[in-house]
Design an enzyme around this catalytic site. Sequence first.
Site, PDB file in Angstrom:
ATOM      1  N   SER A 283      51.674   3.714  43.564  1.00 46.92           N
ATOM      2  CA  SER A 283      51.196   3.901  44.943  1.00 46.92           C
ATOM      3  C   SER A 283      50.069   2.969  45.348  1.00 46.92           C
ATOM      4  O   SER A 283      49.621   3.019  46.499  1.00 46.92           O
ATOM      5  CB  SER A 283      50.755   5.354  45.154  1.00 46.92           C
TER       6      SER A 283
ATOM      7  N   LYS B 221      50.535   1.079  48.516  1.00 45.37           N
ATOM      8  CA  LYS B 221      50.219   1.582  49.850  1.00 45.37           C
ATOM      9  C   LYS B 221      49.011   0.892  50.475  1.00 45.37           C
ATOM     10  O   LYS B 221      48.801   0.996  51.688  1.00 45.37           O
ATOM     11  CB  LYS B 221      50.033   3.094  49.802  1.00 45.37           C
TER      12      LYS B 221
ATOM     13  N   SER C 191      48.793  10.147  49.735  1.00 49.84           N
ATOM     14  CA  SER C 191      49.774   9.228  49.137  1.00 49.84           C
ATOM     15  C   SER C 191      51.199   9.709  49.365  1.00 49.84           C
ATOM     16  O   SER C 191      52.068   9.587  48.490  1.00 49.84           O
ATOM     17  CB  SER C 191      49.513   9.057  47.629  1.00 49.84           C
TER      18      SER C 191
END
Length: 328
Positions: free
Chosen positions: A107, A110, A164
């Site tokens: 993640s 992101k 997330s």
Amino acid sequence: MRCINRFGRKLSVILAALIVAVNLAGCGSKEFSFVYDRNRNNTSFSVASHTQGKTLDTFACDLCVTVGDVFAGTDVNMSATAAGLFDISSGKVIYAKNVHQQLNPASLTKILTALCALKYGNPDDVLTATENVYINESGAVKLGLAAGDTMTMEQALHVLLLKSANDVAVMIAEHVGGSVEGFAELMNDTANSLGATKSHFVNPHGLTDPNHYTTAYDLYLICNEAMKYDKITEIIHTSSYTSVYHDANGNDKFIDVANSNAYIKGEIPSPENVTVIGGKTGTTSAAGSCLIVYVKNNSGDPYISIILQSGDKTTMYTEMTDLLSEIS
């Protein structure tokens, strides 16, 4: 004849160089821009006119640069596969371990998603979820979007960076890029323009894909650019966020999310001379435990620190704290 031809060729080269120098130096305020492009065979360079003192800066003149590991002067015992600590103000690489090794970013992806969302979109944009937001991968973090749900980009970015949520990442991608594939093209173009040329992204969330990878150094470049957006630094410094969005019929649905960063939640103290502004966590079976943080020392100087593929979260935070302790 051979000597005359060789002399002529040398003279031509010298004259050509002089013409270039005169053209660069003689027109006052003309600006020259060399955006990084992996498809062009031009390297970073500097051209100067000694008579007028004009210089064309290199691409990496204000960046931290390293071609290998940097351990000298540090006392860090790093078990993670890759890690780096970068002094943004001075351009110094304080610590580097395998920073050019291609790994799954989970993640941490992101950060680039948020960067592209603000580069190509606006906080006030209204996003609508499609059926593509349904993610069935086991363990994938989700807000629980349904087709037809709407929220603003600002709301989506809070959920993206704090919780997330992978379904929200898809909604952002489809709004900005027209599709996940279209958004991935924007991600790769943006990364390429920053010099992050050892990366390739195929989705906006970081769920495992063999064609989705980056490096600790490329993540430094991406994060360094993302931190120039006040909206991103504001969000990652937020401990929790509540808001209201709407379903397809206009009914209220509630957002109540907390920052996944243990430093921001107050669960783990940072070194005394360091303030953690924020960052991004990431965990998958392929990527292990990952963390990127943006911090400042007591003088307000900014740093970026990254750990990729740590064995577990406890070890990751322990080693991140050790890394941040190297900041003077």
